[in-house]
Design an enzyme around this catalytic site. Structure first.
Site, short mmCIF file in Angstrom:
data_model
loop_
_atom_site.label_atom_id
_atom_site.label_comp_id
_atom_site.label_asym_id
_atom_site.label_seq_id
_atom_site.Cartn_x
_atom_site.Cartn_y
_atom_site.Cartn_z
N TYR A 46 -3.51 11.79 7.12
CA TYR A 46 -3.74 11.70 5.68
C TYR A 46 -4.70 12.80 5.22
CZ TYR A 46 -1.70 6.91 5.71
OH TYR A 46 -0.88 5.82 5.87
N HIS A 57 5.08 9.22 1.22
CA HIS A 57 4.86 8.43 0.00
C HIS A 57 4.67 9.38 -1.20
CE1 HIS A 57 4.30 4.48 2.12
NE2 HIS A 57 4.18 5.33 3.12
C1 HEM Z 1 1.14 0.58 9.66
C2 HEM Z 1 1.65 1.77 9.44
C3 HEM Z 1 1.56 2.50 8.12
C4 HEM Z 1 1.42 2.03 6.85
C5 HEM Z 1 1.29 0.58 6.40
C6 HEM Z 1 1.35 3.20 5.97
C7 HEM Z 1 1.22 3.15 4.59
C8 HEM Z 1 1.08 4.24 3.76
C9 HEM Z 1 0.97 4.17 2.33
C10 HEM Z 1 1.00 2.92 1.50
C11 HEM Z 1 0.80 5.45 1.87
C12 HEM Z 1 0.68 5.88 0.42
C13 HEM Z 1 -0.76 6.00 0.01
C14 HEM Z 1 -0.80 6.53 -1.41
O1 HEM Z 1 -0.14 5.94 -2.28
O2 HEM Z 1 -1.52 7.52 -1.60
C15 HEM Z 1 0.83 6.32 3.01
C16 HEM Z 1 0.70 7.69 2.92
C17 HEM Z 1 0.80 8.50 3.99
N1 HEM Z 1 1.13 8.13 5.29
FE1 HEM Z 1 1.22 6.23 5.99
N2 HEM Z 1 1.44 4.33 6.71
C18 HEM Z 1 1.59 3.95 8.02
C19 HEM Z 1 1.71 4.79 9.09
C20 HEM Z 1 1.67 6.13 9.03
C21 HEM Z 1 1.73 6.99 10.16
C22 HEM Z 1 1.86 6.54 11.62
C23 HEM Z 1 1.61 8.28 9.69
C24 HEM Z 1 1.56 9.54 10.48
C25 HEM Z 1 0.78 9.70 11.51
C26 HEM Z 1 1.49 8.22 8.25
C27 HEM Z 1 1.35 9.30 7.41
C28 HEM Z 1 1.12 9.25 6.06
C29 HEM Z 1 0.78 10.40 5.23
C30 HEM Z 1 0.70 11.86 5.68
C31 HEM Z 1 0.58 9.93 3.92
C32 HEM Z 1 0.17 10.76 2.69
C33 HEM Z 1 -1.37 10.76 2.59
C34 HEM Z 1 -1.91 11.52 1.37
O3 HEM Z 1 -1.53 12.69 1.12
O4 HEM Z 1 -2.78 10.96 0.66
N3 HEM Z 1 1.52 6.90 7.88
N4 HEM Z 1 1.00 5.56 4.14
#
Ligand code: HEM
Length: 361
Positions: free
Chosen positions: A331, A64
Site C-alpha cells: 500500500y 481498488h
Molecule cells: C485480507 C486480504 C485483503 C483485504 C481485505 C484487502 C482490502 C483492500 C481494500 C479494501 C483496499 C482499498 C482501500 C481504499 O479504498 O483505499 C485495498 C487496497 C489495496 N490493496 Fe488490499 N486487501 C487485501 C490483501 C491485499 C494483498 C495481499 C495485497 C498485495 C500484497 C494488496 C494490495 C493492495 C493495494 C496495492 C491497494 C491500494 C493501496 C493504495 O494505493 O492506497 N491487498 N485492499
C-alpha cells in the site's frame, strides 16, 4: 593519557573498518530492497504485478482503483473495552473518513454485480490514536500468503497475444493451490446484494485485541450493513457506474449505517484469512458507523489516505498473520506512486458533478 597521532597502518585499518560498516549498512538496505535476491517478492515487484495485470493508470490506486469517498462518524458502544484498551472503543463518537471501491486495478471498469466491493475506514479521534481498516465483501481471502496472491495475479495477467489470461497458467496455479480452489467454492456461493449500501464488509485478517492487563485475544472484524439485504437484481446495468450511482442515491435519501462487529477467536484458531472460524465464536458489537456524505475521489478526503491495515491504536495489534505487514508495504508503494503522479491523473470515473447530481451522470 595523551592521544598519540595515528600511524599510517592504523589509519588504513580504521578507514577499512569504517568502509566495512558502510558496506554492511548498504548491503542491509539492498537486502531489504530485494536487490540481492531478484526472485524475492518485494513491494515493488508486487506493484509491478498489479500494473502488468491491469495496465498503468497514473494517479490511481494500484488496487481498488475505482472508488468514492465518504465521511461520517462512529458511535462506540463501549462493549469492545472488555477485550481492548483502545480509547476509541470507549463509549463516545469518533469522526471517520471512508472509501467504497471495487477490488482490481482498473479505475474505469464498468460496474458489475460480481466485482468484489470494498469499504475502507479511518477512525480518527480528535485526540487519540487512529484505526485504519480496509474490508471486502467476501467471506474469505482465497490465499494463505502473499506469495500465492502474487502467483495467482501473474497467472491471471492477460497474455499480450490474446488479451486474455492463459488458461493453462490458471489451471496450473489452481492445481498447485487446492486451498485456493476450496476457498473459491465458498466465495462463489456468497449471496451478492443489490448495492454497496446493503453489503457487509469483512476485514478477514486476524489481529489481536489487548486489554488493560495485557491479555490478548485473536480478533477478526466486519462492518455489517444495517440497510436490509436485497439480492442483486435487474438494475439498469447500461450505466457504467450504476452501483456507485445507487450508493450516491441511497446516501442522499438517508445516512447509511454499518455495525462494527468483532469476532473473538480462540487461541488455537487459524490466523490465515483463507480459513474460516467456527460459527460459534463470540461476536461483540463495537458500535455503529454512520456515513452521511459522499464525495468524488477528485478532491475527496479519502484520496490522500493510505488505508494501511497496520495503522492500529494501542489496544489492537497485528498477530501471527503475516499478510497485513505485506499489505502495508504494498500500500505504501502504491501510495508513493499515485501521489507522485498526481498532476498526470485524469478525473476519476465517479466525478464530483455525478455525486452532486445524486448519482446521475
Ligand atoms: C485480507 C486480504 C485483503 C483485504 C481485505 C484487502 C482490502 C483492500 C481494500 C479494501 C483496499 C482499498 C482501500 C481504499 O479504498 O483505499 C485495498 C487496497 C489495496 N490493496 Fe488490499 N486487501 C487485501 C490483501 C491485499 C494483498 C495481499 C495485497 C498485495 C500484497 C494488496 C494490495 C493492495 C493495494 C496495492 C491497494 C491500494 C493501496 C493504495 O494505493 O492506497 N491487498 N485492499
Amino acid at each position: 593519557m595523551e592521544e598519540q597521532p595515528l600511524g599510517r597502518g592504523q589509519k588504513v585499518l580504521r578507514l577499512g573498518a569504517i568502509g566495512l560498516v558502510v558496506a554492511g549498512i548498504a548491503a542491509g538496505f539492498a537486502w531489504v530492497g530485494g536487490w540481492l535476491t531478484p526472485g524475492r517478492l518485494t513491494q515493488a515487484r508486487v506493484i509491478d504485478g498489479f500494473e502488468a495485470a491491469n495496465g498503468r493508470h497514473a494517479g490511481f490506486r494500484r488496487n481498488h482503483a475505482k472508488g468514492v469517498c465518504a465521511t461520517g462518524w462512529f458511535d462506540s458502544s463501549g462493549a469492545g473495552q472488555r477485550f481492548s484498551k483502545a480509547t476509541l472503543l470507549a463509549p463516545g463518537r469518533v469522526p471517520v473518513v471512508a472509501r467504497f471501491a471495487f477490488a482490481g486495478g482498473m479505475p474505469f471498469i464498468a460496474d458489475a454485480p460480481g466485482l468484489v466491493r470494498s469499504l475502507a475506514i479511518q477512525f480518527k479521534p480528535v485526540q487519540g490514536e487512529e484505526w485504519r481498516t480496509a474490508m471486502i465483501d467476501i467471506p474469505l481471502f482465497p490465499f494463505a500468503d502473499v506469495d500465492a496472491f502474487y502467483a495467482q495475479m501473474v497467472a491471471a495477467t492477460p497474455d499480450p497475444a490474446t488479451g486474455k489470461p492463459d488458461p493453462r497458467k490458471m489451471k496450473a496455479f489452481a492445481a498447485a493451490h487446492p486451498d485456493f480452489v476450496a476457498a473459491g467454492a465458498v466465495i462463489g456461493k456468497r449471496a451478492t446484494s443489490s448495492g454497496f449500501a446493503n453489503s457487509t464488509y469483512n476485514g478477514l485478517n486476524t489481529f489481536l485485541f489487548v486489554d488493560r492487563d495485557g491479555r490478548q485475544v485473536p480478533v477478526r472484524w466486519s462492518a455489517v450493513a444495517v440497510q436490509p439485504f436485497a439480492p442483486a437484481g435487474a438494475q439498469d446495468r447500461a450505466d457504467r457506474n450504476y452501483l456507485f450511482d445507487g450508493l450516491i442515491a441511497d446516501a442522499a435519501r438517508q445516512p447509511l449505517q454499518w455495525k462494527m462487529v468483532a469476532t473473538i477467536g480462540d487461541a488455537g484458531d487459524a490466523v490465515s484469512p483463507n480459513v474460516a472460524w467456527p460459527d460459534a465464536r463470540q461476536r461483540v458489537e463495537l458500535g455503529t458507523v454512520t456515513l452521511d456524505r459522499l464525495a468524488s475521489e477528485d478532491g475527496g478526503s479519502c484520496t490522500d489516505i493510505n488505508f494501511d491495515p497496520t495503522v492500529l491504536p494501542s489496544g489492537i495489534t497485528t498477530s501471527a498473520d503475516a499478510i497485513p505487514s505485506a499489505r502495508s508495504a504494498a500500500y505504501a508503494r502504491s501510495f508513493l506512486l499515485r501521489e507522485r503522479e498526481r498532476a498526470a491523473k485524469p478525473p476519476s470515473a465517479v466525478t464530483e458533478t455525478e455525486v452532486r447530481q445524486g448519482g446521475k451522470s
